[in-house]
Write a protein that holds these residues in place. Structure first.
Motif, mmCIF file in Angstrom:
data_model
loop_
_atom_site.group_PDB
_atom_site.id
_atom_site.type_symbol
_atom_site.label_atom_id
_atom_site.label_comp_id
_atom_site.label_asym_id
_atom_site.label_seq_id
_atom_site.Cartn_x
_atom_site.Cartn_y
_atom_site.Cartn_z
ATOM 1 N N PHE A 205 -21.965 -11.690 -2.070
ATOM 2 C CA PHE A 205 -21.216 -10.484 -1.719
ATOM 3 C C PHE A 205 -20.717 -10.543 -0.278
ATOM 4 C CE2 PHE A 205 -20.695 -6.204 -0.072
ATOM 5 C CZ PHE A 205 -19.948 -5.599 -1.058
ATOM 6 N N ASN A 206 -21.577 -10.947 0.641
ATOM 7 C CA ASN A 206 -21.197 -10.950 2.060
ATOM 8 C C ASN A 206 -20.023 -11.879 2.350
ATOM 9 O OD1 ASN A 206 -23.120 -9.063 2.736
ATOM 10 N ND2 ASN A 206 -24.683 -10.588 3.238
ATOM 11 N N SER A 207 -19.914 -12.961 1.592
ATOM 12 C CA SER A 207 -18.814 -13.902 1.821
ATOM 13 C C SER A 207 -17.481 -13.360 1.294
ATOM 14 C CB SER A 207 -19.116 -15.253 1.154
ATOM 15 O OG SER A 207 -19.147 -15.114 -0.257
ATOM 16 N N LYS A 208 -17.539 -12.322 0.456
ATOM 17 C CA LYS A 208 -16.319 -11.757 -0.123
ATOM 18 C C LYS A 208 -16.031 -10.352 0.385
ATOM 19 C CE LYS A 208 -16.640 -14.493 -4.371
ATOM 20 N NZ LYS A 208 -16.568 -14.498 -5.842
ATOM 21 N N ILE A 209 -16.814 -9.909 1.331
ATOM 22 C CA ILE A 209 -16.744 -8.511 1.760
ATOM 23 C C ILE A 209 -15.389 -8.138 2.362
ATOM 24 C CG2 ILE A 209 -17.598 -8.832 4.130
ATOM 25 C CD1 ILE A 209 -19.375 -6.371 3.656
ATOM 26 N N ASN A 210 -14.717 -9.094 2.985
ATOM 27 C CA ASN A 210 -13.439 -8.792 3.641
ATOM 28 C C ASN A 210 -12.263 -8.724 2.662
ATOM 29 O OD1 ASN A 210 -14.618 -8.699 6.209
ATOM 30 N ND2 ASN A 210 -14.473 -10.916 6.437
ATOM 31 N N ARG A 211 -12.534 -9.072 1.396
ATOM 32 C CA ARG A 211 -11.439 -9.117 0.415
ATOM 33 C C ARG A 211 -11.644 -8.120 -0.717
ATOM 34 N NH1 ARG A 211 -11.859 -14.460 -1.791
ATOM 35 N NH2 ARG A 211 -13.848 -14.686 -0.734
ATOM 36 N N ILE A 212 -12.382 -7.062 -0.463
ATOM 37 C CA ILE A 212 -12.697 -6.102 -1.516
ATOM 38 C C ILE A 212 -11.434 -5.552 -2.170
ATOM 39 C CG2 ILE A 212 -13.619 -3.784 -1.929
ATOM 40 C CD1 ILE A 212 -15.938 -4.431 -0.157
ATOM 41 N N LEU A 213 -10.481 -5.120 -1.373
ATOM 42 C CA LEU A 213 -9.256 -4.531 -1.910
ATOM 43 C C LEU A 213 -8.062 -5.475 -1.834
ATOM 44 C CD1 LEU A 213 -9.619 -0.950 -0.368
ATOM 45 C CD2 LEU A 213 -10.070 -1.620 -2.724
ATOM 46 N N ASP A 214 -8.311 -6.702 -1.420
ATOM 47 C CA ASP A 214 -7.230 -7.658 -1.195
ATOM 48 C C ASP A 214 -7.096 -8.594 -2.394
ATOM 49 O OD1 ASP A 214 -5.295 -9.278 -0.148
ATOM 50 O OD2 ASP A 214 -6.675 -10.441 1.098
ATOM 51 N N LEU A 215 -6.247 -8.245 -3.323
ATOM 52 C CA LEU A 215 -5.999 -9.131 -4.461
ATOM 53 C C LEU A 215 -4.608 -8.867 -5.015
ATOM 54 C CD1 LEU A 215 -7.872 -7.944 -7.692
ATOM 55 C CD2 LEU A 215 -7.551 -6.496 -5.708
ATOM 56 N N SER A 216 -4.053 -9.902 -5.645
ATOM 57 C CA SER A 216 -2.716 -9.811 -6.226
ATOM 58 C C SER A 216 -2.820 -10.025 -7.734
ATOM 59 C CB SER A 216 -1.795 -10.870 -5.621
ATOM 60 O OG SER A 216 -0.595 -10.968 -6.360
ATOM 61 N N PHE A 217 -2.064 -9.238 -8.495
ATOM 62 C CA PHE A 217 -2.042 -9.371 -9.944
ATOM 63 C C PHE A 217 -0.761 -10.048 -10.432
ATOM 64 C CE2 PHE A 217 -5.035 -5.879 -9.301
ATOM 65 C CZ PHE A 217 -6.066 -6.248 -10.159
ATOM 66 N N GLU A 218 -0.013 -10.626 -9.516
ATOM 67 C CA GLU A 218 1.268 -11.224 -9.893
ATOM 68 C C GLU A 218 1.091 -12.326 -10.934
ATOM 69 O OE1 GLU A 218 5.176 -13.400 -7.845
ATOM 70 O OE2 GLU A 218 3.576 -12.557 -6.586
ATOM 71 N N ASP A 219 0.162 -13.258 -10.670
ATOM 72 C CA ASP A 219 -0.071 -14.349 -11.627
ATOM 73 C C ASP A 219 -0.632 -13.817 -12.935
ATOM 74 O OD1 ASP A 219 0.805 -16.123 -9.730
ATOM 75 O OD2 ASP A 219 -1.199 -16.828 -9.163
ATOM 76 N N ALA A 220 -1.533 -12.840 -12.844
ATOM 77 C CA ALA A 220 -2.140 -12.268 -14.050
ATOM 78 C C ALA A 220 -1.092 -11.600 -14.934
ATOM 79 C CB ALA A 220 -3.226 -11.266 -13.661
ATOM 80 N N ASN A 221 -0.220 -10.809 -14.333
ATOM 81 C CA ASN A 221 0.805 -10.109 -15.102
ATOM 82 C C ASN A 221 1.750 -11.083 -15.795
ATOM 83 O OD1 ASN A 221 -0.252 -7.647 -14.292
ATOM 84 N ND2 ASN A 221 1.177 -7.422 -12.574
ATOM 85 N N ALA A 222 2.105 -12.153 -15.096
ATOM 86 C CA ALA A 222 2.998 -13.157 -15.688
ATOM 87 C C ALA A 222 2.303 -13.876 -16.838
ATOM 88 C CB ALA A 222 3.432 -14.157 -14.618
ATOM 89 N N PHE A 223 1.031 -14.224 -16.631
ATOM 90 C CA PHE A 223 0.278 -14.932 -17.673
ATOM 91 C C PHE A 223 0.151 -14.077 -18.932
ATOM 92 C CE2 PHE A 223 -3.805 -15.540 -19.823
ATOM 93 C CZ PHE A 223 -3.661 -16.847 -20.251
ATOM 94 N N PHE A 224 -0.253 -12.813 -18.767
ATOM 95 C CA PHE A 224 -0.504 -11.983 -19.939
ATOM 96 C C PHE A 224 0.783 -11.593 -20.657
ATOM 97 C CE2 PHE A 224 -4.603 -11.234 -17.708
ATOM 98 C CZ PHE A 224 -5.408 -11.792 -18.706
#
Length: 367
Positions: free
Chosen positions: A331-350
């Motif tokens: 958890f501590n190694s990912k704490i700075n990216r809690i709200l930082d994510l992109s769904f661009e690749d996911a939306n294209a894939f699905f």
């Protein structure tokens, strides 16, 4: 075509009912008739019965009522909402209780479909061999996005029987690589990996089904797991401290009394669950379908130990979101990216895979 689907449609589980709904709607949209074979075994009914109606001696029943007393009304309402969804939103046959009942019914359909969820996982208490369609003597048999669960390779003791039943299918599609590997090793029929049924409907399709008015006014983190998993709630507490937002759950067990920063919203059926998820600021998931809907609705999320679960790992990798798998130790190694994510690749894939999965379903029914 007259088609009939068998799946975990009657489990009081958000993902189970919603995936059954999505698959049926897609088949109907293809122009075919479809009913869900209303198999409700005694084991499954007991598993999801109201607290006061569950089996056990008087001491066990009284203890259960004592621990759940303050939540009984909300939990009974929750039960009623699941039953309402079952009867109002799904097209069902009459009820069957056993494989023998289905055999005696001598059902006549052009196509029988083993559809979605973990219906080929022989481990759950409500598993039944009916989900492999041995009772279907006329019409062809196909499967769509079926799962053998998070650890398909463990079903070594049933492989001979599984092979026997699957050999009568004309088309087989599964949901994740673990199930694909095992099924491919057992039968000569080509096996495809298809999207879970909930992805057959778009985000806009789903949002058109439930009430858009927020159930809760304040911001919140939605935490969900079908059963109590301590690590899921511990990670939710950490996220809550980082983004200063309260935690909401639709589940209650006595073990959860230790979590003080936890608002229980229990009178929640499938449609209400989607409302809560869609309006959440963040989702902490210990569930395949909560993770799937988080991605589908483009909601910031963590999938607890998702990389260790065949079911979640496959679609998180395909969506380029495997880094959203988390455990307490990282958890501590990912704490700075809690709200930082992109769904661009996911939306294209699905979007691409949705078309492919619907094409498989169309061809396998028609061909």
């Amino acid at each position: 075509m007259k088609t009939a689907t068998i799946t975990f449609h009657a489990a009081h589980n958000y993902g189970s009912m919603l995936q059954a709904y999505a698959l049926q709607q897609t088949i109907l949209n293809l122009g075919h008739e479809n009913v869900i074979l209303n198999l409700r075994t005694d084991k499954q009914k007991e598993l999801y019965a109201k607290i006061c109606n569950r089996k056990g001696g008087i001491i066990k029943k009284m203890s259960r009522i004592f621990f759940y007393f303050q939540y009984l009304h909300a939990l009974n309402r929750k039960y009623d909402l699941f039953e309402k969804f079952l009867h109002d939103d799904l097209l069902l046959t009459r009820e069957y209780a056993t494989l023998h009942d289905l055999e005696l019914a001598d059902l006549k359909y052009d196509c029988f479909i083993s559809g979605g969820d973990q219906i080929w996982n022989t481990s759950p208490i409500d598993f039944d061999w009916s989900y492999y369609l041995p009772f279907a003597k006329s019409g062809k048999k196909i499967s769509y996005a079926v799962s053998m669960g998070p650890h398909a390779e463990l079903q070594v003791f049933n492989q001979k029987k599984i092979k026997q039943y699957l050999s009568s299918y004309t088309h087989i599609s599964v949901r994740e690589k673990g199930t694909y590997d095992l099924v491919s090793s057992l039968v000569a029929i080509p096996v495809e990996i298809s999207l879970d049924p909930v992805f057959l409907l778009t985000r806009e399709d789903w949002r058109g089904k439930f009430n858009k008015q927020r159930l809760l006014e304040d911001e919140y983190i939605l935490v969900y797991s079908p059963g109590y998993k301590p690590e899921v709630y511990e990670i939710a507490e950490k996220v809550s401290k980082e983004i200063n937002v309260k935690i909401v759950t639709t589940l209650y067990t006595p073990q959860m009394a230790q979590y003080r920063n936890l608002k229980k919203v229990l009178a929640v059926g499938p449609w209400e669950f989607l409302n809560l998820l869609d309006h959440a600021k963040f989702i902490v998931s210990g569930s395949f379908h909560a993770t799937a809907f988080s991605v589908l609705f483009n909601k910031p999320f963590y999938a607890v130990r998702g990389s260790q679960d065949n079911r979640m790992k496959t679609f998180l990798e395909n969506a380029n979101l495997l880094d959203r798998s988390i455990c307490d130790s990282d958890f501590n190694s990912k704490i700075n990216r809690i709200l930082d994510l992109s769904f661009e690749d996911a939306n294209a894939f699905f979007a691409k895979e949705r078309s492919k999965s619907i094409a498989y379903l169309k061809e396998s029914i028609n061909n």
